[in-house]
Design a protein around this motif. Structure first.
Motif, PDB file in Angstrom:
ATOM      1  N   GLU A  48      32.631  27.559  41.080  1.00 36.72           N
ATOM      2  CA  GLU A  48      32.542  27.452  38.843  1.00 36.72           C
ATOM      3  C   GLU A  48      32.011  26.022  38.674  1.00 36.72           C
ATOM      4  OE1 GLU A  48      35.837  29.909  37.342  1.00 36.72           O
ATOM      5  OE2 GLU A  48      37.148  28.186  37.593  1.00 36.72           O
ATOM      6  N   LEU A  49      32.314  24.826  40.221  1.00 41.01           N
ATOM      7  CA  LEU A  49      31.986  23.638  39.489  1.00 41.01           C
ATOM      8  C   LEU A  49      30.558  23.762  39.831  1.00 41.01           C
ATOM      9  CD1 LEU A  49      32.947  21.048  39.552  1.00 41.01           C
ATOM     10  CD2 LEU A  49      33.502  20.816  42.740  1.00 41.01           C
ATOM     11  N   PHE A  50      30.456  23.913  41.160  1.00 45.55           N
ATOM     12  CA  PHE A  50      28.981  24.552  41.237  1.00 45.55           C
ATOM     13  C   PHE A  50      27.575  25.090  40.356  1.00 45.55           C
ATOM     14  CE2 PHE A  50      29.412  24.218  46.061  1.00 45.55           C
ATOM     15  CZ  PHE A  50      29.589  23.226  46.823  1.00 45.55           C
ATOM     16  N   PHE A  51      27.897  26.218  39.683  1.00 45.30           N
ATOM     17  CA  PHE A  51      27.326  26.633  38.895  1.00 45.30           C
ATOM     18  C   PHE A  51      26.900  25.339  37.040  1.00 45.30           C
ATOM     19  CE2 PHE A  51      28.159  31.022  40.862  1.00 45.30           C
ATOM     20  CZ  PHE A  51      26.276  31.506  40.251  1.00 45.30           C
ATOM     21  N   HIS A  52      28.655  24.613  37.191  1.00 42.67           N
ATOM     22  CA  HIS A  52      28.038  24.169  36.386  1.00 42.67           C
ATOM     23  C   HIS A  52      27.390  22.366  35.943  1.00 42.67           C
ATOM     24  CE1 HIS A  52      30.887  26.729  34.123  1.00 42.67           C
ATOM     25  NE2 HIS A  52      30.708  26.803  33.064  1.00 42.67           N
ATOM     26  N   SER A  53      27.370  22.699  37.246  1.00 40.56           N
ATOM     27  CA  SER A  53      26.109  21.469  37.756  1.00 40.56           C
ATOM     28  C   SER A  53      25.238  21.651  38.751  1.00 40.56           C
ATOM     29  CB  SER A  53      27.173  20.178  38.488  1.00 40.56           C
ATOM     30  OG  SER A  53      28.018  20.013  37.578  1.00 40.56           O
ATOM     31  N   PRO A  54      23.873  22.469  38.440  1.00 41.95           N
ATOM     32  CA  PRO A  54      23.962  22.978  39.518  1.00 41.95           C
ATOM     33  C   PRO A  54      22.677  21.532  39.948  1.00 41.95           C
ATOM     34  CG  PRO A  54      23.258  24.701  37.490  1.00 41.95           C
ATOM     35  CD  PRO A  54      24.007  23.554  37.219  1.00 41.95           C
ATOM     36  N   GLY A  55      22.146  21.589  41.364  1.00 40.97           N
ATOM     37  CA  GLY A  55      21.726  20.864  41.760  1.00 40.97           C
ATOM     38  C   GLY A  55      22.094  19.688  42.235  1.00 40.97           C
ATOM     39  N   LYS A  56      23.239  19.386  41.567  1.00 42.23           N
ATOM     40  CA  LYS A  56      24.027  18.321  42.185  1.00 42.23           C
ATOM     41  C   LYS A  56      25.381  18.590  43.207  1.00 42.23           C
ATOM     42  CE  LYS A  56      28.429  15.802  40.105  1.00 42.23           C
ATOM     43  NZ  LYS A  56      29.400  15.197  38.828  1.00 42.23           N
ATOM     44  N   VAL A  57      25.236  17.505  44.216  1.00 40.23           N
ATOM     45  CA  VAL A  57      25.897  16.636  45.552  1.00 40.23           C
ATOM     46  C   VAL A  57      26.669  16.251  44.789  1.00 40.23           C
ATOM     47  CG1 VAL A  57      25.664  15.722  47.687  1.00 40.23           C
ATOM     48  CG2 VAL A  57      23.551  16.260  46.189  1.00 40.23           C
ATOM     49  N   PHE A  58      27.912  17.585  45.257  1.00 38.34           N
ATOM     50  CA  PHE A  58      29.847  17.149  45.455  1.00 38.34           C
ATOM     51  C   PHE A  58      29.862  16.222  47.297  1.00 38.34           C
ATOM     52  CE2 PHE A  58      29.118  19.575  42.018  1.00 38.34           C
ATOM     53  CZ  PHE A  58      29.459  19.856  40.878  1.00 38.34           C
ATOM     54  N   SER A  59      30.506  15.377  47.155  1.00 38.97           N
ATOM     55  CA  SER A  59      30.768  14.624  48.133  1.00 38.97           C
ATOM     56  C   SER A  59      32.348  16.548  48.952  1.00 38.97           C
ATOM     57  CB  SER A  59      32.123  13.688  48.532  1.00 38.97           C
ATOM     58  OG  SER A  59      33.268  13.644  47.125  1.00 38.97           O
ATOM     59  N   SER A  60      32.649  16.218  49.813  1.00 40.01           N
ATOM     60  CA  SER A  60      33.875  16.935  50.453  1.00 40.01           C
ATOM     61  C   SER A  60      34.971  16.739  49.082  1.00 40.01           C
ATOM     62  CB  SER A  60      34.713  16.624  51.670  1.00 40.01           C
ATOM     63  OG  SER A  60      33.127  17.543  52.843  1.00 40.01           O
ATOM     64  N   GLU A  61      35.244  14.952  49.331  1.00 44.12           N
ATOM     65  CA  GLU A  61      36.463  14.821  48.062  1.00 44.12           C
ATOM     66  C   GLU A  61      36.675  14.993  47.231  1.00 44.12           C
ATOM     67  OE1 GLU A  61      34.678  13.398  50.682  1.00 44.12           O
ATOM     68  OE2 GLU A  61      35.777  12.227  52.751  1.00 44.12           O
ATOM     69  N   GLU A  62      35.236  14.919  46.534  1.00 41.03           N
ATOM     70  CA  GLU A  62      35.090  15.205  45.078  1.00 41.03           C
ATOM     71  C   GLU A  62      35.099  16.744  45.182  1.00 41.03           C
ATOM     72  OE1 GLU A  62      32.035  14.424  41.201  1.00 41.03           O
ATOM     73  OE2 GLU A  62      31.190  14.478  43.546  1.00 41.03           O
ATOM     74  N   ILE A  63      35.232  18.035  45.623  1.00 42.66           N
ATOM     75  CA  ILE A  63      35.111  19.402  45.427  1.00 42.66           C
ATOM     76  C   ILE A  63      36.315  19.230  46.056  1.00 42.66           C
ATOM     77  CG2 ILE A  63      35.339  21.221  46.430  1.00 42.66           C
ATOM     78  CD1 ILE A  63      32.143  20.769  47.436  1.00 42.66           C
ATOM     79  N   TYR A  64      37.005  18.226  46.819  1.00 46.27           N
ATOM     80  CA  TYR A  64      38.739  18.907  46.859  1.00 46.27           C
ATOM     81  C   TYR A  64      40.154  18.512  46.000  1.00 46.27           C
ATOM     82  CZ  TYR A  64      43.346  19.162  49.648  1.00 46.27           C
ATOM     83  OH  TYR A  64      44.527  19.402  49.665  1.00 46.27           O
ATOM     84  N   GLU A  65      39.350  17.247  45.261  1.00 44.74           N
ATOM     85  CA  GLU A  65      40.367  16.609  43.529  1.00 44.74           C
ATOM     86  C   GLU A  65      40.037  17.281  42.938  1.00 44.74           C
ATOM     87  OE1 GLU A  65      39.390  12.312  43.467  1.00 44.74           O
ATOM     88  OE2 GLU A  65      39.843  11.879  45.694  1.00 44.74           O
ATOM     89  N   LYS A  66      38.367  17.829  42.964  1.00 46.52           N
ATOM     90  CA  LYS A  66      38.858  18.720  41.304  1.00 46.52           C
ATOM     91  C   LYS A  66      38.921  20.346  41.953  1.00 46.52           C
ATOM     92  CE  LYS A  66      34.347  16.273  39.949  1.00 46.52           C
ATOM     93  NZ  LYS A  66      34.406  16.127  38.754  1.00 46.52           N
ATOM     94  N   VAL A  67      39.268  20.812  42.619  1.00 45.77           N
ATOM     95  CA  VAL A  67      39.563  21.841  42.816  1.00 45.77           C
ATOM     96  C   VAL A  67      40.851  22.109  43.293  1.00 45.77           C
ATOM     97  CG1 VAL A  67      39.090  23.986  44.198  1.00 45.77           C
ATOM     98  CG2 VAL A  67      37.679  22.749  43.653  1.00 45.77           C
ATOM     99  N   TRP A  68      41.515  21.334  43.888  1.00 46.98           N
ATOM    100  CA  TRP A  68      43.042  21.301  44.481  1.00 46.98           C
ATOM    101  C   TRP A  68      44.008  20.646  43.415  1.00 46.98           C
ATOM    102  CZ3 TRP A  68      39.191  22.880  47.686  1.00 46.98           C
ATOM    103  CH2 TRP A  68      39.246  24.096  48.796  1.00 46.98           C
TER     104      TRP A  68
END
Length: 232
Positions: free
Chosen positions: A167-187
């Motif tokens: 969901e995070l990726f689909f709402h921002s195609p092409g945007k690079v997310f760091s591992s920390e950013e993915i973890y904080e937004k998802v977890w």
């Protein structure tokens, strides 16, 4: 969330009872099992919102039970184990667990992790807006109303955590997310040494979505920065 049902699985009955009492104080309904086979039976009989499961158990261990559960269900799973080696943690995440907590654990940390997993499973989340059209990126697409990811128009069986990442990726195609950013937004918690956790989930997603997971076309790594959904 208070009406959610949790299954606690461990061959140590004192641990099961302690977790049961703590979770019931938080308003959850709690079912108990003492090996993997009992767990599978309860999974087939009840509507569950979370499974907390040990690794080392008689009759059927936790890893085997998780693999069986993941063939049919996307219920969030937290592995609890005395094993703290990274290999054991990564194995648990690789076969379908959503989170991992090492014994001995702080009861409040387990409660916080449980609530986080249940919240993601039971609610649409802030990235899903009613009435929003399907998002298409090449051969992949995402329907926010159904909360379903498709590959070549076929629905893909993702876990709750995998779905939140996509969901995070689909709402921002092409945007690079760091591992920390993915973890904080998802977890929904502060990231600390989370690279392996995110990496394992990305690998599982690739195995389900990519035609060649070893040479991914969509879920790309940007070395030294993070991950992105490649625009098509």
């Amino acid at each position: 969330m208070e009406n959610a049902t949790i299954l606690v699985v461990d061959d140590d009955r004192e641990i099961v009872e302690a977790v049961k009492i703590r979770m019931e104080k938080e308003g959850f309904q709690v079912l108990c099992a003492y090996d993997g086979l009992e767990a599978l039976e309860l999974v087939s009989q009840h509507s569950l919102q979370l499974i907390i499961i040990d690794v080392m158990m008689p009759n059927m261990d936790g890893f085997s039970a998780i693999m069986r559960i993941r063939q049919e269900r996307n219920i969030p799973i937290i592995v609890m184990s005395a094993k703290t080696e990274d290999t054991d943690k990564i194995l648990g995440l690789s076969i379908g667990a959503d989170d991992y907590i090492a014994k001995p654990f702080n009861a409040m940390e387990l409660v916080a992790r449980a609530k986080s997993q249940i919240r993601r499973y039971m609610t649409l989340g802030d990235v899903s807006k009613s009435g929003q059209a399907r998002i298409t990126v090449g051969r992949l697409s995402y329907d926010p109303q159904l909360r379903t990811v498709y590959a070549d128009e076929q629905p893909v069986n993702l876990t709750a955590t995998e779905l939140k990442i996509m969901e995070l990726f689909f709402h921002s195609p092409g945007k690079v997310f760091s591992s920390e950013e993915i973890y904080e937004k998802v977890w929904k918690e502060k990231a600390y040494a989370t690279e392996n956790t995110v990496m394992v989930h990305i690998r599982r997603i690739r195995e389900k979505l990519e035609l060649n997971p070893k040479e991914p076309e969509y879920i790309k790594v940007v070395w030294g920065i993070g991950y992105k959904l490649e625009k098509k």
